[in-house]
Design a protein around this motif. Sequence first.
Motif, PDB file in Angstrom:
ATOM      1  N   VAL A  82     148.372 -49.059 -20.129  1.00  0.00           N
ATOM      2  CA  VAL A  82     147.880 -49.285 -21.494  1.00  0.00           C
ATOM      3  C   VAL A  82     147.123 -48.061 -21.995  1.00  0.00           C
ATOM      4  N   TRP A  83     146.315 -47.474 -21.125  1.00  0.00           N
ATOM      5  CA  TRP A  83     145.493 -46.322 -21.526  1.00  0.00           C
ATOM      6  C   TRP A  83     146.301 -45.047 -21.709  1.00  0.00           C
ATOM      7  N   SER A  84     147.545 -45.026 -21.265  1.00  0.00           N
ATOM      8  CA  SER A  84     148.354 -43.808 -21.355  1.00  0.00           C
ATOM      9  C   SER A  84     148.759 -43.480 -22.778  1.00  0.00           C
ATOM     10  N   GLY A  85     148.784 -44.488 -23.639  1.00  0.00           N
ATOM     11  CA  GLY A  85     149.265 -44.281 -25.000  1.00  0.00           C
ATOM     12  C   GLY A  85     150.765 -44.361 -25.128  1.00  0.00           C
ATOM     13  N   GLU A  86     151.458 -44.501 -24.004  1.00  0.00           N
ATOM     14  CA  GLU A  86     152.916 -44.612 -24.017  1.00  0.00           C
ATOM     15  C   GLU A  86     153.335 -46.085 -24.180  1.00  0.00           C
ATOM     16  N   VAL A  87     154.628 -46.292 -24.379  1.00  0.00           N
ATOM     17  CA  VAL A  87     155.141 -47.661 -24.454  1.00  0.00           C
ATOM     18  C   VAL A  87     154.918 -48.342 -23.102  1.00  0.00           C
ATOM     19  N   VAL A  88     154.339 -49.518 -23.136  1.00  0.00           N
ATOM     20  CA  VAL A  88     153.974 -50.221 -21.908  1.00  0.00           C
ATOM     21  C   VAL A  88     155.124 -51.107 -21.438  1.00  0.00           C
ATOM     22  N   GLU A  89     155.497 -50.921 -20.185  1.00  0.00           N
ATOM     23  CA  GLU A  89     156.445 -51.800 -19.505  1.00  0.00           C
ATOM     24  C   GLU A  89     155.828 -52.167 -18.162  1.00  0.00           C
ATOM     25  N   HIS A  90     155.537 -53.438 -17.972  1.00  0.00           N
ATOM     26  CA  HIS A  90     154.919 -53.860 -16.706  1.00  0.00           C
ATOM     27  C   HIS A  90     155.245 -55.331 -16.466  1.00  0.00           C
TER      28      HIS A  90
END
Length: 288
Positions: free
Chosen positions: A151-159
């Motif tokens: 989430v903190w990466s700023g990228e699209v989240v896939e988890h």
Amino acid sequence: MKIGLIPVNIGVQSAEMMIGLAQKAESVGVESVWTFEHVIVPVEYESKYPYSENGKMGVPPEANFIDPLVALTAIACNTKTVRLGTGVNILSQTNPLLLAKQAASLDLVSGGRFMLGVGIGWLKEEFRAMGVPFERRGARFDDYVEAMKKVWSGEVVEHQSDFLDWTGFKSYPVPTQKPHLPVVIGGSKGKAFERIAKYGQGWFAPTTSAAELAPMLEQLDAACAKEGRDRGSIEISTMFNFAGSGLDEVKRLEDAGVSRLIVPLFALGGGNPVEGLDKLGAELIARL
């Protein structure tokens, strides 16, 4: 050696009292202020607090227990340099997406001063009240840390995992600190050292002396070796009894690799905590 203060969110009777304590700490050279977290304090409980001989935490149910993130946000807006830490929030019983959002927001509004201290929790009665299973809280903790960093990466989240199903979103703001705000892992029981070595930028050690810390460092070293990691990359913070320990003990802790001593409010002595902070500044911080 950095000097912290804990807790700034328990027993306070007003925002002015809490903020004033933090401002005074900042003025005498305290590097960081820290909170404890419990959403509830049961009147009676069977769970055993692992860091006291009687198995009980030293807080009555009626004590004001200000939410850590609310407390630290108020302090952030009324201080300039003091760092802000949760010591620790109970990650396994909360919503990790909401916590990731709140943590990034606090890091932004504080100008990059926030350290997220987290633990797996021990109070089964609190998990029950929160509607969260107490079982598998360790596995849930591990999964949540990995997911929040996405989430903190700023990228699209896939988890996707046993606990979460996140796909196709972003969450902003991202933390001011890069690559993300420090994750400080608390505790020394169970798989704590494995988690610190794998996920932590810091360790909140539940110890008060170099002698007590030494065997734990051996366990941390072993865990770091398995992860191919240098223990020196982990910032170690430990509790410090200012009233009962001298500069010799500070030196022993520093030699052991401790970077921060966190002084409990009670260790400042009875009476006015402002006077205790003046003493802390003059007798410890000014001599370091």
